[in-house]
Design a protein around this motif. Structure first.
Motif, PDB file in Angstrom:
ATOM      1  N   LYS A  97     -44.912  17.704  55.709  1.00  0.00           N
ATOM      2  CA  LYS A  97     -45.860  17.267  56.311  1.00  0.00           C
ATOM      3  C   LYS A  97     -46.798  17.685  56.318  1.00  0.00           C
ATOM      4  CE  LYS A  97     -46.803  19.675  61.312  1.00  0.00           C
ATOM      5  NZ  LYS A  97     -46.791  20.250  62.461  1.00  0.00           N
ATOM      6  N   VAL A  98     -48.315  17.660  55.907  1.00  0.00           N
ATOM      7  CA  VAL A  98     -49.323  17.688  55.902  1.00  0.00           C
ATOM      8  C   VAL A  98     -50.205  18.624  56.865  1.00  0.00           C
ATOM      9  CG1 VAL A  98     -51.528  17.714  54.376  1.00  0.00           C
ATOM     10  CG2 VAL A  98     -49.082  16.619  53.956  1.00  0.00           C
ATOM     11  N   ALA A  99     -51.034  19.042  57.013  1.00  0.00           N
ATOM     12  CA  ALA A  99     -51.911  20.012  57.272  1.00  0.00           C
ATOM     13  C   ALA A  99     -53.102  20.604  57.060  1.00  0.00           C
ATOM     14  CB  ALA A  99     -50.632  21.905  58.728  1.00  0.00           C
ATOM     15  N   VAL A 100     -54.464  20.563  58.001  1.00  0.00           N
ATOM     16  CA  VAL A 100     -55.436  21.638  57.192  1.00  0.00           C
ATOM     17  C   VAL A 100     -55.560  22.227  58.698  1.00  0.00           C
ATOM     18  CG1 VAL A 100     -57.988  21.047  56.757  1.00  0.00           C
ATOM     19  CG2 VAL A 100     -56.507  19.499  55.702  1.00  0.00           C
ATOM     20  N   ILE A 101     -55.981  23.451  58.349  1.00  0.00           N
ATOM     21  CA  ILE A 101     -56.819  24.704  59.015  1.00  0.00           C
ATOM     22  C   ILE A 101     -58.302  24.604  58.466  1.00  0.00           C
ATOM     23  CG2 ILE A 101     -57.411  26.702  59.692  1.00  0.00           C
ATOM     24  CD1 ILE A 101     -54.256  26.971  60.222  1.00  0.00           C
ATOM     25  N   ASP A 102     -59.486  24.007  59.136  1.00  0.00           N
ATOM     26  CA  ASP A 102     -60.958  24.022  58.758  1.00  0.00           C
ATOM     27  C   ASP A 102     -61.002  25.540  59.342  1.00  0.00           C
ATOM     28  OD1 ASP A 102     -63.292  23.924  59.056  1.00  0.00           O
ATOM     29  OD2 ASP A 102     -63.777  21.972  60.225  1.00  0.00           O
ATOM     30  N   ASP A 103     -61.742  26.308  58.434  1.00  0.00           N
ATOM     31  CA  ASP A 103     -61.444  27.715  59.205  1.00  0.00           C
ATOM     32  C   ASP A 103     -63.337  27.217  59.319  1.00  0.00           C
ATOM     33  OD1 ASP A 103     -60.851  30.786  58.507  1.00  0.00           O
ATOM     34  OD2 ASP A 103     -61.953  30.155  56.727  1.00  0.00           O
ATOM     35  N   GLY A 104     -63.742  27.262  60.151  1.00  0.00           N
ATOM     36  CA  GLY A 104     -65.538  27.887  60.352  1.00  0.00           C
ATOM     37  C   GLY A 104     -66.220  26.241  60.025  1.00  0.00           C
ATOM     38  N   SER A 105     -65.852  25.628  59.053  1.00  0.00           N
ATOM     39  CA  SER A 105     -67.004  24.545  58.215  1.00  0.00           C
ATOM     40  C   SER A 105     -68.724  24.409  58.984  1.00  0.00           C
ATOM     41  CB  SER A 105     -66.034  23.510  57.646  1.00  0.00           C
ATOM     42  OG  SER A 105     -65.204  23.939  57.061  1.00  0.00           O
ATOM     43  N   THR A 106     -68.955  24.673  58.588  1.00  0.00           N
ATOM     44  CA  THR A 106     -70.366  23.063  59.167  1.00  0.00           C
ATOM     45  C   THR A 106     -71.065  22.433  58.050  1.00  0.00           C
ATOM     46  OG1 THR A 106     -71.711  25.729  57.056  1.00  0.00           O
ATOM     47  CG2 THR A 106     -70.983  25.980  59.601  1.00  0.00           C
ATOM     48  N   ASP A 107     -70.182  21.712  57.831  1.00  0.00           N
ATOM     49  CA  ASP A 107     -70.041  20.647  56.843  1.00  0.00           C
ATOM     50  C   ASP A 107     -69.785  19.441  57.579  1.00  0.00           C
ATOM     51  OD1 ASP A 107     -67.998  21.373  55.953  1.00  0.00           O
ATOM     52  OD2 ASP A 107     -68.002  21.105  54.008  1.00  0.00           O
ATOM     53  N   ALA A 108     -69.708  18.683  56.717  1.00  0.00           N
ATOM     54  CA  ALA A 108     -68.829  17.239  56.980  1.00  0.00           C
ATOM     55  C   ALA A 108     -67.976  17.440  57.598  1.00  0.00           C
ATOM     56  CB  ALA A 108     -68.879  16.225  55.770  1.00  0.00           C
ATOM     57  N   THR A 109     -66.690  17.973  57.108  1.00  0.00           N
ATOM     58  CA  THR A 109     -65.526  18.621  56.648  1.00  0.00           C
ATOM     59  C   THR A 109     -64.465  17.735  58.108  1.00  0.00           C
ATOM     60  OG1 THR A 109     -65.515  20.618  55.873  1.00  0.00           O
ATOM     61  CG2 THR A 109     -63.481  20.337  57.041  1.00  0.00           C
ATOM     62  N   ARG A 110     -65.219  17.636  59.549  1.00  0.00           N
ATOM     63  CA  ARG A 110     -64.491  17.335  60.734  1.00  0.00           C
ATOM     64  C   ARG A 110     -64.315  16.104  60.072  1.00  0.00           C
ATOM     65  NH1 ARG A 110     -66.254  20.854  66.241  1.00  0.00           N
ATOM     66  NH2 ARG A 110     -66.371  22.711  65.359  1.00  0.00           N
ATOM     67  N   GLU A 111     -65.318  15.632  59.649  1.00  0.00           N
ATOM     68  CA  GLU A 111     -65.644  13.586  59.510  1.00  0.00           C
ATOM     69  C   GLU A 111     -63.849  13.610  58.514  1.00  0.00           C
ATOM     70  OE1 GLU A 111     -68.326  15.175  59.221  1.00  0.00           O
ATOM     71  OE2 GLU A 111     -68.546  15.231  61.404  1.00  0.00           O
ATOM     72  N   THR A 112     -63.822  14.056  58.020  1.00  0.00           N
ATOM     73  CA  THR A 112     -62.672  14.309  56.617  1.00  0.00           C
ATOM     74  C   THR A 112     -61.384  13.676  57.563  1.00  0.00           C
ATOM     75  OG1 THR A 112     -63.947  15.362  54.995  1.00  0.00           O
ATOM     76  CG2 THR A 112     -61.371  15.025  54.800  1.00  0.00           C
ATOM     77  N   ALA A 113     -61.459  14.633  58.739  1.00  0.00           N
ATOM     78  CA  ALA A 113     -60.388  14.529  59.082  1.00  0.00           C
ATOM     79  C   ALA A 113     -60.169  13.093  59.680  1.00  0.00           C
ATOM     80  CB  ALA A 113     -59.814  15.458  60.887  1.00  0.00           C
ATOM     81  N   GLN A 114     -60.697  11.969  60.306  1.00  0.00           N
ATOM     82  CA  GLN A 114     -60.663  11.174  60.422  1.00  0.00           C
ATOM     83  C   GLN A 114     -59.693   9.834  59.470  1.00  0.00           C
ATOM     84  OE1 GLN A 114     -64.382   9.744  61.957  1.00  0.00           O
ATOM     85  NE2 GLN A 114     -64.712  11.634  63.985  1.00  0.00           N
ATOM     86  N   ARG A 115     -60.473  10.121  58.153  1.00  0.00           N
ATOM     87  CA  ARG A 115     -59.665   9.403  57.303  1.00  0.00           C
ATOM     88  C   ARG A 115     -57.976  10.034  57.421  1.00  0.00           C
ATOM     89  NH1 ARG A 115     -63.280  10.571  52.189  1.00  0.00           N
ATOM     90  NH2 ARG A 115     -61.453   9.809  50.789  1.00  0.00           N
ATOM     91  N   PHE A 116     -57.552  10.803  58.112  1.00  0.00           N
ATOM     92  CA  PHE A 116     -56.021  11.466  57.423  1.00  0.00           C
ATOM     93  C   PHE A 116     -55.401  11.333  58.453  1.00  0.00           C
ATOM     94  CE2 PHE A 116     -58.755  12.447  54.028  1.00  0.00           C
ATOM     95  CZ  PHE A 116     -57.567  11.915  53.208  1.00  0.00           C
ATOM     96  N   PRO A 117     -54.867  10.513  59.633  1.00  0.00           N
ATOM     97  CA  PRO A 117     -54.434  10.222  61.339  1.00  0.00           C
ATOM     98  C   PRO A 117     -53.185  11.101  61.073  1.00  0.00           C
ATOM     99  CG  PRO A 117     -55.082   8.175  59.647  1.00  0.00           C
ATOM    100  CD  PRO A 117     -55.158   8.720  59.155  1.00  0.00           C
ATOM    101  N   THR A 118     -52.420  11.460  59.727  1.00  0.00           N
ATOM    102  CA  THR A 118     -51.211  11.345  59.711  1.00  0.00           C
ATOM    103  C   THR A 118     -51.134  12.546  60.102  1.00  0.00           C
ATOM    104  OG1 THR A 118     -50.855  11.020  57.521  1.00  0.00           O
ATOM    105  CG2 THR A 118     -50.280   9.257  59.023  1.00  0.00           C
ATOM    106  N   VAL A 119     -52.592  13.346  59.122  1.00  0.00           N
ATOM    107  CA  VAL A 119     -52.250  15.255  58.999  1.00  0.00           C
ATOM    108  C   VAL A 119     -52.634  16.011  60.085  1.00  0.00           C
ATOM    109  CG1 VAL A 119     -53.619  16.591  57.650  1.00  0.00           C
ATOM    110  CG2 VAL A 119     -53.055  14.535  56.660  1.00  0.00           C
TER     111      VAL A 119
END
Length: 116
Positions: free
Chosen positions: A38-60
């Motif tokens: 299982k792969v998980a990411v914690i976005d620790d308060g990013s202000t760049d395009a990190t949120r958009e990256t999540a859409q590329r990895f639906p299983t994460v």
């Protein structure tokens, strides 16, 4: 022969404002040959395009913290809440290169989590 453990292995990646390099880290974690990963990411308060990256990895699994709490807090969060037998922390600017690093490490420690 290796036995497959039913509980997943959690690979946790903490990131903050690293949208450009984060995908390589995620892809390397997803490409591990370990059973039940299982792969998980914690976005620790990013202000760049990190949120958009999540859409590329639906299983994460993706967790977004509005304000930065730091890497230690994120890893502690996983180690106290994850319902897994193993936790592997991977930095957002690091990646696996062989595809079987986690399986090799588990074998070294005597665990049988690898795929048959």
């Amino acid at each position: 022969m290796h036995q497959v453990n039913k509980a997943p292995i959690l690979v946790g990646i903490v990131t903050r404002n690293r949208a450009k390099i984060l995908p390589k880290s995620i892809e390397s974690a997803l490409s591990q040959w370990v059973a039940s990963i299982k792969v998980a990411v914690i976005d620790d308060g990013s202000t760049d395009a990190t949120r958009e990256t999540a859409q590329r990895f639906p299983t994460v699994e993706w967790i977004t913290w509005r304000e930065s709490r730091g890497y230690v807090a994120a890893r502690n969060y996983w180690m106290t809440t994850a319902e897994t037998d193993c936790f592997v922390g991977l930095d957002d600017d690091a990646w696996f290169v062989q595809g079987d690093e986690i399986g090799e490490a588990l074998d070294t420690f005597g665990h049988k989590f690898r795929m048959l």
